[in-house]
Design an enzyme around this catalytic site. Structure first.
Site, mmCIF file in Angstrom:
data_model
loop_
_atom_site.group_PDB
_atom_site.id
_atom_site.type_symbol
_atom_site.label_atom_id
_atom_site.label_comp_id
_atom_site.label_asym_id
_atom_site.label_seq_id
_atom_site.Cartn_x
_atom_site.Cartn_y
_atom_site.Cartn_z
ATOM 1 N N SER A 65 34.034 -1.732 -21.796
ATOM 2 C CA SER A 65 32.914 -1.514 -20.474
ATOM 3 C C SER A 65 31.225 -2.515 -20.979
ATOM 4 O O SER A 65 30.837 -2.748 -22.115
ATOM 5 C CB SER A 65 32.424 0.102 -19.948
ATOM 6 O OG SER A 65 31.352 0.030 -18.929
ATOM 7 N N PRO A 66 31.101 -3.204 -20.410
ATOM 8 C CA PRO A 66 29.486 -3.429 -20.559
ATOM 9 C C PRO A 66 28.822 -2.645 -21.271
ATOM 10 O O PRO A 66 27.992 -1.231 -20.555
ATOM 11 C CB PRO A 66 28.991 -4.244 -18.923
ATOM 12 C CG PRO A 66 29.938 -4.145 -18.481
ATOM 13 C CD PRO A 66 30.357 -3.162 -18.569
ATOM 14 N N ALA B 186 24.534 -6.079 -19.940
ATOM 15 C CA ALA B 186 23.639 -6.378 -18.904
ATOM 16 C C ALA B 186 23.256 -7.854 -18.980
ATOM 17 O O ALA B 186 21.947 -7.831 -20.223
ATOM 18 C CB ALA B 186 22.789 -5.730 -18.659
ATOM 19 N N TYR C 85 19.132 -0.827 -11.064
ATOM 20 C CA TYR C 85 18.440 -2.206 -11.091
ATOM 21 C C TYR C 85 18.794 -2.494 -9.965
ATOM 22 O O TYR C 85 19.407 -2.173 -9.472
ATOM 23 C CB TYR C 85 19.967 -3.108 -12.036
ATOM 24 C CG TYR C 85 19.711 -2.001 -13.795
ATOM 25 C CD1 TYR C 85 18.357 -1.718 -14.088
ATOM 26 C CD2 TYR C 85 20.798 -1.922 -14.300
ATOM 27 C CE1 TYR C 85 18.025 -0.911 -15.715
ATOM 28 C CE2 TYR C 85 20.824 -0.839 -15.414
ATOM 29 C CZ TYR C 85 19.250 -0.665 -15.866
ATOM 30 O OH TYR C 85 20.224 0.513 -17.311
ATOM 31 N N ARG D 149 30.119 -4.683 -9.831
ATOM 32 C CA ARG D 149 30.362 -3.450 -10.335
ATOM 33 C C ARG D 149 28.789 -2.407 -9.274
ATOM 34 O O ARG D 149 27.351 -2.635 -9.030
ATOM 35 C CB ARG D 149 29.023 -2.868 -11.724
ATOM 36 C CG ARG D 149 28.475 -1.496 -11.877
ATOM 37 C CD ARG D 149 28.819 -1.622 -13.647
ATOM 38 N NE ARG D 149 29.787 -1.394 -13.792
ATOM 39 C CZ ARG D 149 29.805 -0.358 -15.535
ATOM 40 N NH1 ARG D 149 29.015 -0.356 -15.643
ATOM 41 N NH2 ARG D 149 31.185 -0.073 -15.816
ATOM 42 N N LEU E 246 33.433 8.856 -19.277
ATOM 43 C CA LEU E 246 34.245 9.773 -20.752
ATOM 44 C C LEU E 246 35.535 9.796 -20.353
ATOM 45 O O LEU E 246 36.246 10.589 -20.132
ATOM 46 C CB LEU E 246 33.269 11.180 -20.081
ATOM 47 C CG LEU E 246 32.157 11.104 -20.333
ATOM 48 C CD1 LEU E 246 31.491 12.401 -19.538
ATOM 49 C CD2 LEU E 246 31.418 10.868 -21.712
ATOM 50 N N ARG F 90 32.523 4.590 -24.658
ATOM 51 C CA ARG F 90 31.254 5.472 -25.286
ATOM 52 C C ARG F 90 33.089 5.219 -26.827
ATOM 53 O O ARG F 90 32.728 5.647 -28.146
ATOM 54 C CB ARG F 90 30.726 6.905 -25.819
ATOM 55 C CG ARG F 90 29.821 6.373 -24.580
ATOM 56 C CD ARG F 90 28.988 8.365 -24.441
ATOM 57 N NE ARG F 90 28.034 7.837 -23.061
ATOM 58 C CZ ARG F 90 27.372 8.991 -23.020
ATOM 59 N NH1 ARG F 90 27.493 9.760 -23.662
ATOM 60 N NH2 ARG F 90 26.426 9.204 -22.441
#
Length: 372
Positions: A22-23, A57, A181, A229, A299, A322
């Site tokens: 993931s970014p 990003a 964003y 996304r 998660l 994570r």
């Protein structure tokens, strides 16, 4: 057979598995230029078995950075630095993806490394921010509302960054329209209070995203995927709902988008029921309504959990965040847990280089640790 380790082909690009990085912002660049930290961070995850390795990003303009330490793709120095990194990603058999972004009203903020919170003052290296409306994100400086002409010019900045990404060797372009964003700010009625062609109705609020996607798709090769996304919900009354965003995704399918990377939240402070796989139901709904492949994130930390997301048809790939920070080789450990045997890199030559999309296991340099 494991679905997590089945290849996935989007257009003419095959990703060796469905465990994707993931970014995640690293807040470690200088003047938008990625450096050795980014090379090691992303290269280690490519060597660790992830199929698609996505950048953080990456700002399309200097004032689009989330923090002064974010990476970018608005000049030649940045392009050359990224090319060095995509070479390393490709050498380990992974597909390289870039997340193109503009932070809008959430730009010019302190990085989360004990430097404070909120907006960076201009004398300290910050800058004035822009947004669809002059409504601040709580705790940040108020942005300036973009003029009609300024909004109309934004798609060209994404297209220019996409051209540079192509020159840098990226295989996948992801348009960041999530997490509060700029493009998400236009989509959501909580942050977009405009009454012109860029605001009001859902059709007007999605106009900028459509034009950005069209501009990126126009410069991106047909055989390479474009991903978007989206935050599937604002988690706040009066904001975007999963059904709203599912309709946005349906519209993207007709514009050459190949997969939706489904996340949630970020546009306004909200009470979010965070827990293992908490965003997976939103991914499933968007997949059902849009007809597009989707990835799920949030998660997802165990191999069996990731496998189940795919088996139950909630997503076509999983983004590992994570858990991948804790373990650069999460994907290779997941393969072992699921009983998947992958070839070591010694089978493809002494230089341990493979074509992107080819399944690989542990680098031969690490094999004695696997055997012991």
């Amino acid at each position: 057979m494991s679905l997590l380790f089945a290849p996935l082909t989007l257009r003419g690009t095959t990703v060796r598995n469905r465990a994707w990085l993931s970014p995640m912002c690293q807040y470690s660049a200088v003047d938008g230029v990625p450096n050795d930290w980014h090379l090691v961070h992303l290269g280690a995850r490519a060597a660790g078995g992830f199929g698609l390795v996505l950048t953080e990003a990456t700002a399309v303009t200097a004032d689009g950075r989330i923090s002064p330490q974010d990476t970018g793709l608005w000049n030649d120095q940045q392009t050359a630095a990224w090319a060095r990194i995509t070479d390393v990603i490709h050498a380990r058999g992974a597909v390289a993806g870039v997340q193109l972004a503009h932070a809008g009203r959430k730009a010019s903020t302190f990085r989360p490394f004990h430097e404070g919170h909120g907006s960076v003052p201009v004398p300290d290296g910050g800058w004035g921010t822009v947004a669809p409306s002059g409504v601040e994100f709580p705790g940040y400086e108020a942005p300036r509302e973009l003029s009609d002409d300024e909004v109309a010019a934004i798609p060209a900045t994404f297209a220019a960054a996409a051209r540079r990404a192509l020159d840098a060797g990226f295989d996948v372009a992801e348009v960041h329209a999530a997490h509060g964003y700029l493009l998400h700010q236009f989509l959501s009625p909580l942050s977009n209070h405009r009454t012109d062609r860029w605001g009001g109705s859902p059709e007007n609020r999605v106009r900028l995203l459509h034009q950005v996607v069209d501009a990126v798709r126009a410069v991106w090769p047909d055989e390479r995927p474009v991903v978007v996304r989206l935050s599937a919900t604002d988690w706040t009354e009066g904001g975007l709902t999963v059904d709203d965003v599912a309709e946005v995704a349906r519209g993207l399918a007709a514009r050459g988008v190949d997969l939706v990377d489904v996340s949630t939240g970020g546009n306004v402070p909200a009470q979010i029921p965070v827990g293992p796989g908490y965003q997976v139901p939103a991914a499933r709904r968007i997949r059902e309504v849009s007809g597009l492949p989707v990835s799920a994130v949030g998660l997802i930390s165990a191999a069996t959990q990731a496998e189940q997301v795919l088996v139950e048809g909630s997503a076509d790939a999983v983004m590992i965040a994570r858990a991948a920070l804790r373990d650069p080789s999460w994907a290779l450990h997941a393969a072992a847990e699921l009983g998947v045997t992958l070839p070591t890199l010694e089978h493809v030559g002494a230089d341990a280089r493979v074509a992107p999309g080819q399944p690989t296991g542990w680098p031969v340099q690490y094999e004695r640790a696997v055997r012991s």
